[in-house]
Design a protein around this motif. Structure first.
Motif, short mmCIF file in Angstrom:
data_model
loop_
_atom_site.label_atom_id
_atom_site.label_comp_id
_atom_site.label_asym_id
_atom_site.label_seq_id
_atom_site.Cartn_x
_atom_site.Cartn_y
_atom_site.Cartn_z
N THR A 3 3.48 6.89 2.89
CA THR A 3 4.24 6.61 1.68
C THR A 3 5.49 5.81 2.06
O THR A 3 5.90 5.77 3.22
N ALA A 10 2.24 1.70 -3.52
CA ALA A 10 1.21 2.23 -4.41
C ALA A 10 0.96 3.71 -4.14
O ALA A 10 0.80 4.51 -5.08
N LEU A 11 0.92 4.09 -2.86
CA LEU A 11 0.73 5.51 -2.52
C LEU A 11 1.87 6.37 -3.07
O LEU A 11 1.64 7.47 -3.58
N ALA A 68 -6.19 8.77 0.40
CA ALA A 68 -5.90 8.79 -1.03
C ALA A 68 -4.68 9.64 -1.38
O ALA A 68 -4.23 9.63 -2.52
N ARG A 89 0.85 -1.20 0.00
CA ARG A 89 0.00 0.00 0.00
C ARG A 89 0.88 1.25 0.00
O ARG A 89 0.58 2.23 -0.69
N LEU A 126 3.80 5.79 -5.68
CA LEU A 126 3.65 5.93 -7.13
C LEU A 126 2.52 6.88 -7.49
O LEU A 126 2.65 7.74 -8.38
N TRP A 127 1.41 6.73 -6.82
CA TRP A 127 0.23 7.55 -7.13
C TRP A 127 0.50 9.03 -6.84
O TRP A 127 0.26 9.88 -7.70
N THR A 128 1.01 9.34 -5.68
CA THR A 128 1.24 10.74 -5.33
C THR A 128 2.41 11.33 -6.11
O THR A 128 2.35 12.49 -6.54
N GLY A 145 1.45 11.25 -10.04
CA GLY A 145 0.28 12.10 -10.23
C GLY A 145 0.58 13.57 -10.05
O GLY A 145 0.20 14.41 -10.89
#
Length: 566
Positions: free
Chosen positions: A240, A67-68, A153, A64, A70-72, A75
């Protein structure tokens, strides 16, 4: 001085850069890598194994956290770049490059931690926005139970990163625009019947992007590995990956150091994978762009997109201004109950104890920043002067060296570097922290100064040489005075970078060096916003003062030279 002497000088400067910049990074990665594979005698681990990786995989919330990150990271970088490209189109022809740079200076100067703390004070359920809208618009008499800051998120972290990344991208784009014929490209587009927005995206952006690819990778690496901003705004359970491994490195349980080292290598691989993913995305966007170009449509969608970008940019600017203002207000607030928009009473009590509170942190921050900046500035000037004397241009490998500390995640090598320093008898403390700061200050000083240095009119130097001035005389009497504004601006940028450093102070200081940044991040987890506001205000004020000096000193120096000449 002959060209051979210039090449010898360049070799000496390169040796200093390799020993002081590249070697620490390589050594830190090596030591972290050894610990990642089970070899760290300090904690009794002496055999090479994959146990740290197995322990890492068994830690709860690991994937998790990945993934956080990479996403933050991806993005925020993608959104910031897209918005900055659009804003550059909005501002083109409306504001001069110099004026735009001056407008961006406050956002660029403010450290990430100060912006994050202030933004939390603005967007939190009990923050300034909720106060201004309550109770008349929301009906709230108490703060709502909504997770805005530290949301799962990572949206507040993405917002905070954008507040800092968009001004940086805009500044880089301003510099890149000077290398292409923007006006001619837009004029050609208008002659073909395209609107200004369509011409910007179809003709100018494809020329600009290749010039800023390296800065994009720097921002992407930073967003994936940022710690202080992620602590203050990002998800907390799980956080993160960078925040999680920082906690493992600093935990009282030494058994977590080995999986933390493995996580550091995992983060490095994550950054490399994100850059590879970004490059693949570039090819996909380029293919779609070619299809768009072949269609030749002359609609107004791009113009409306630029208008929307202008509105979003204005919102981000307002949030940045409100964040910094909220720090100042909280630092002098005494009683501020929800939902009041302003404090009921004011007090300077939090400012009245410098000796027992923020005073030592200010001194330590200023001292570290000044020394690291002076060392970096001297090395950058020596590098550029050696290029001139050797008659050599900029080499690609040299540019790669400069960007290396900005692309490799800090946490991937700082722990290993601290172990290496202890191994050679260099204890943690102020000298190690200054060195650690200089690792990141030098690249920014070099980047900020190099274009202005190389753009200096060579006729000035040749005229001085014709009058009998030697190389050192030409440097001191011609180059440095003429380039005083870029030099001081580069110094201000370097000082701001030093003030913002969190991880180098944490790992290389071993808790013995307290700067405004480390204290502000620590205090932000507490409940007294007034004390936190004082530290964050001071943390932002020091870079602002440096930028102000860089703006005012050159004019004062010119007036003084004019009076002396008369």
């Amino acid at each position: 001085m002959t060209a051979a002497d210039g090449r010898w000088m360049r070799l000496c400067v390169l040796g200093i850069v390799l020993a002081g910049l590249v070697l620490p990074i390589v050594t830190g990665l090596w030591q972290t890598g050894r610990a990642a594979f089970g070899h760290l005698p300090a904690v009794g681990a002496v055999s090479i194994s994959l146990d740290p990786w197995r322990a890492l995989a068994a830690l709860p919330g690991l994937w998790r956290s990945v993934a956080l990150s990479l996403w933050t990271g991806v993005g925020s970088t993608a959104l910031s770049l897209l918005l900055a490209l659009a804003l550059a189109g909005v501002l083109n022809g409306r504001l001069s490059a110099g004026r735009t740079a001056r407008l961006l200076a406050p956002a660029l100067a403010a450290p990430h931690a100060a912006v994050a703390i202030g933004l939390a004070y603005v967007i939190a359920p009990s923050g300034w926005i909720a106060r201004l809208l309550s109770p008349w618009a929301t009906g709230w008499q108490v703060p709502p139970d909504v997770a805005i800051v530290h949301d799962t998120a990572g949206l507040s972290l993405i917002l905070g990163l954008m507040v800092k990344e968009v001004p940086f991208f805009l500044l880089v784009l301003l510099s890149a625009q000077g290398q292409i014929a923007v006006r001619a490209s837009l004029a050609a587009g208008r002659a073909l019947g395209y609107g200004a927005g369509t011409a910007w995206w179809k003709l100018v952006v494809p020329q600009l992007y290749p010039l800023i690819r390296l800065p994009v990778f720097v921002v992407l690496s930073f967003a994936l590995s940022v710690v202080d901003m992620a602590m203050l705004l990002g998800p907390s359970n799980p956080p993160t990956l960078a925040v999680a491994m920082t906690r493992w490195f600093l935990a009282a349980e030494t058994r977590l150091i080995l999986p933390a080292s493995a996580a550091a290598f995992l983060l490095s691989g994550l950054v490399a994978a994100a850059i590879a993913l970004w490059l693949a995305g570039e090819r996909a966007v380029a293919a779609l762009g070619r299809v768009w170009l072949r269609r030749g449509r002359r609609g107004r969608v791009a113009e409306r997109g630029l208008v929307l970008a202008g509105a979003v940019g204005a919102v981000l600017a307002a949030l940045a201004a409100a964040a910094l203002a909220s720090l100042l207000v909280w630092s002098v607030a005494w009683r501020w109950s929800f939902p009041d928009a302003w404090p009921e009473s004011w007090s300077l009590g939090a400012w009245m104890r410098p000796a027992a509170g923020w005073g030592p942190a200010v001194v330590e921050t200023a001292r570290t920043g000044v020394v690291a900046t002076l060392l970096s500035l001297a090395l950058a000037i020596a590098w550029l002067e050696s290029e001139d004397r050797a008659g050599l241009g900029r080499a690609r490998w040299a540019e790669a060296l400069i960007y290396l500390p900005l692309i490799v995640p800090q946490i991937a090598f700082l722990f290993g570097l601290s172990i290496a320093l202890l191994g050679v008898g260099l204890p943690a403390g102020a000298p190690a922290v200054i060195w650690g700061h200089a690792l990141f200050v030098f690249p920014y000083v070099m980047i900020a100064l190099s274009e202005s240095w190389r753009a200096l009119d060579p006729r000035l130097v040749r005229s001085a040489a014709a009058l009998g001035a030697g190389p050192w005389r030409r440097l001191v009497a011609v180059k440095l005075p003429v380039l005083s504004r870029p030099i001081l601006t580069a110094a201000a940028i370097g000082f701001a970078v030093s003030v913002a450093q969190y991880l180098p102070t944490l790992f290389l200081g071993a808790g013995r060096v307290a700067t405004l940044t480390t204290e502000a991040v620590t205090l932000a987890s507490g409940s007294d916003r007034r004390i936190t506001g004082v530290y964050a205000v001071l943390q932002a004020a020091l870079p602002f003062a440096a930028y102000l000096l860089a703006l005012l000193l050159p004019a004062a120096m010119r007036r003084r030279r004019g009076l002396a000449a008369s």
